[in-house]
Design a protein around this motif. Sequence first.
Motif, short mmCIF file in Angstrom:
data_model
loop_
_atom_site.label_atom_id
_atom_site.label_comp_id
_atom_site.label_asym_id
_atom_site.label_seq_id
_atom_site.Cartn_x
_atom_site.Cartn_y
_atom_site.Cartn_z
N CYS A 1 68.73 7.19 19.91
CA CYS A 1 68.17 7.69 18.85
C CYS A 1 66.87 8.18 18.89
N ALA A 2 66.01 7.25 19.70
CA ALA A 2 64.44 7.50 20.18
C ALA A 2 64.46 9.06 20.78
N THR A 3 65.53 8.95 21.71
CA THR A 3 65.37 10.30 22.65
C THR A 3 65.87 11.60 21.78
N GLY A 4 66.87 11.27 21.04
CA GLY A 4 67.22 12.59 20.04
C GLY A 4 66.17 12.81 19.00
N ALA A 5 65.59 11.94 18.41
CA ALA A 5 64.11 12.52 17.63
C ALA A 5 63.15 12.95 18.46
N VAL A 6 63.03 12.64 19.71
CA VAL A 6 61.91 13.11 20.48
C VAL A 6 62.06 14.43 20.80
N MET A 7 63.54 14.76 21.40
CA MET A 7 63.96 16.06 21.68
C MET A 7 64.02 16.82 20.63
N ALA A 8 64.31 16.72 19.40
CA ALA A 8 64.35 17.67 18.45
C ALA A 8 62.91 18.23 17.86
N LEU A 9 61.81 17.07 17.95
CA LEU A 9 60.62 17.41 17.70
C LEU A 9 59.93 18.04 18.77
N GLY A 10 60.20 17.85 20.17
CA GLY A 10 59.69 18.48 21.40
C GLY A 10 60.03 19.98 21.46
N VAL A 11 61.22 20.31 21.10
CA VAL A 11 61.78 21.58 20.98
C VAL A 11 61.19 22.45 19.97
N ALA A 12 61.13 21.92 18.77
CA ALA A 12 60.43 22.34 17.86
C ALA A 12 58.99 22.87 18.02
N VAL A 13 58.18 22.36 18.74
CA VAL A 13 57.07 22.54 19.16
C VAL A 13 56.74 23.28 20.62
N ALA A 14 57.41 22.82 21.58
CA ALA A 14 57.56 23.48 22.96
C ALA A 14 58.36 24.10 23.30
N GLY A 15 59.44 24.34 22.76
CA GLY A 15 60.73 25.16 23.16
C GLY A 15 61.57 24.35 23.89
N LEU A 16 62.47 25.28 24.64
CA LEU A 16 63.68 24.45 25.35
C LEU A 16 63.36 23.64 26.58
N ALA B 1 61.33 21.54 26.50
CA ALA B 1 61.17 19.94 26.36
C ALA B 1 62.53 19.28 26.63
N LEU B 2 63.67 19.85 26.87
CA LEU B 2 64.92 19.03 26.92
C LEU B 2 64.97 18.39 27.94
N PRO B 3 64.60 19.03 29.35
CA PRO B 3 64.43 18.33 30.55
C PRO B 3 63.66 17.20 30.71
N VAL B 4 62.49 17.68 30.05
CA VAL B 4 61.23 16.49 30.19
C VAL B 4 61.49 15.13 29.33
N PHE B 5 62.10 15.58 28.30
CA PHE B 5 62.39 14.29 27.37
C PHE B 5 63.48 13.47 27.57
N CYS B 6 64.60 14.34 28.29
CA CYS B 6 65.91 13.55 28.59
C CYS B 6 65.63 12.62 29.83
N LEU B 7 64.83 12.92 30.84
CA LEU B 7 64.52 12.23 31.92
C LEU B 7 64.33 10.65 31.76
N PRO B 8 63.58 10.22 30.75
CA PRO B 8 63.54 8.75 30.50
C PRO B 8 64.86 8.07 30.25
N LEU B 9 65.57 8.90 29.31
CA LEU B 9 66.90 8.31 29.10
C LEU B 9 67.89 8.07 30.22
N LEU B 10 67.79 9.19 31.13
CA LEU B 10 68.63 9.12 32.48
C LEU B 10 68.20 7.84 33.25
N LEU B 11 66.93 7.69 33.30
CA LEU B 11 66.69 6.42 34.23
C LEU B 11 67.14 5.18 33.49
N THR B 12 67.17 5.11 32.16
CA THR B 12 67.50 4.11 31.42
C THR B 12 69.04 3.89 31.68
N GLN B 13 69.80 5.01 31.61
CA GLN B 13 71.17 5.06 31.75
C GLN B 13 71.46 4.55 33.14
#
Length: 431
Positions: free
Chosen positions: A194-209, A211-223
């Motif tokens: 949930c946290a990653t989904g919210a951050v990616m939606a907000l990040g893309v809204a400001v910085a563009g696409l 933001a996707l690889p940047v903000f999905c990296l923490p979730l990949l490490l958690t996974q």
Amino acid sequence: MTAPLRLVHGAAALVAAGCLALTLASGLREGGVALAFGVLIAVGELTRWGAAPGRQAAPLGAAGSLSYALLGADAGRPTQHGAAQVVTVVLTAALLGAVPHIWSGRTPTRDHLARRVLTVGFAAVCFQPLYNRGVFDSWDGPAYALLLVTLLSLSALCDAVLAAALAHFRTRWPFGPLLREELHGLLGIGSAVCATGAVMALGVAVAGLWALPVFCLPLLLTQLSVRRHAAVRATYRQTIASLARATEIAGYTPAGHAHRVAALSLAVGRDLGLTGPELTVLEYAALMHDIGQLSLVDPVPAGATADLPDEEQRRIALLGGAVVRQTGVDAAVAVVVERQADPCREQPVAARIVRVVNAYEEKTRGTGPEGPLRALEELRLGTAGDYAPEIVESLARVLTQPRGRGESVPTGGGGRRAALSDPVRGWVTHG
């Protein structure tokens, strides 16, 4: 497949078909954004793994799907894709990512896809129509972020209910404990999704696409950490299973006895509503319930302890508990092993289950088609003192219930399964 299961799958298929038709009729909007999220979701599905028997986990795919459903802008430019396009893109990407899983026969892919379609559809319908009408134009800063978090939390709750319902329909385990397990999971990897989904939606809204690889990296490490933890737990269980086989190798118990008792004990535990750590303790105790026989000078014939005098059963149980404590296994497992021969009213639930299931397995060993029926009848007659009546009734229900794919319940009697039609009609046997 049961009728409720078909209903859920049918609803998901209907939603998917309707969204696909609407998307084809109106055309794909913001193709670059759709492609970027589609690739992210497909990669997330490719990395899906079995988090537990009958359950699949794809945190990255879930986060990407929910983020796309709640995406309002791309680098400051409002998007125009609607809920139908969201479901279409998510389903297409999920299907592409599921191809290796389908090819290798991993299940339950249909349940996983149905959950994904219905959950993402719920999130998209709650957000996209209102956003496209400008309802949220005046929402900015913390208010907008809180809106996304709220919708993500509701979507996660919807997914938990769906997951519990699908598991209930497929396995016939009680719905309440299954739902508690799913809700408990939301506190772990679910909150990260949930946290990653919210951050990616907000990040893309400001910085563009980007933001996707940047903000999905923490979730990949958690996974990765979660998968490594699951691998450690699997190795730990294999070690316990190997210890349990010591009685078989030494010739004290028949081959496969501990595995059969553990599998049937877990089914009974599920039927009684045990969850999480309780089921883990039950499984380990069932695997090691006969390990005390290694301390005997003269083996019990065929390893059958159910018909031994009470004092001898307690002595073997105490010896087994001492062995378990020396192995370093959780002390709760040793307690269950030690108390499996105590009077049933004084036993913890796990010890009651192990005692009943062990007795059933021993009484059906090497018998004919009627053996399971006689064994259950003997157990019922013994509920006055030896066996807990609620456990015996639960065992009867478990043996009656049809097992879903991959949910076989091993029993004695030449591989046959006993079933109880009802107390008036008597017993019936299914080959």
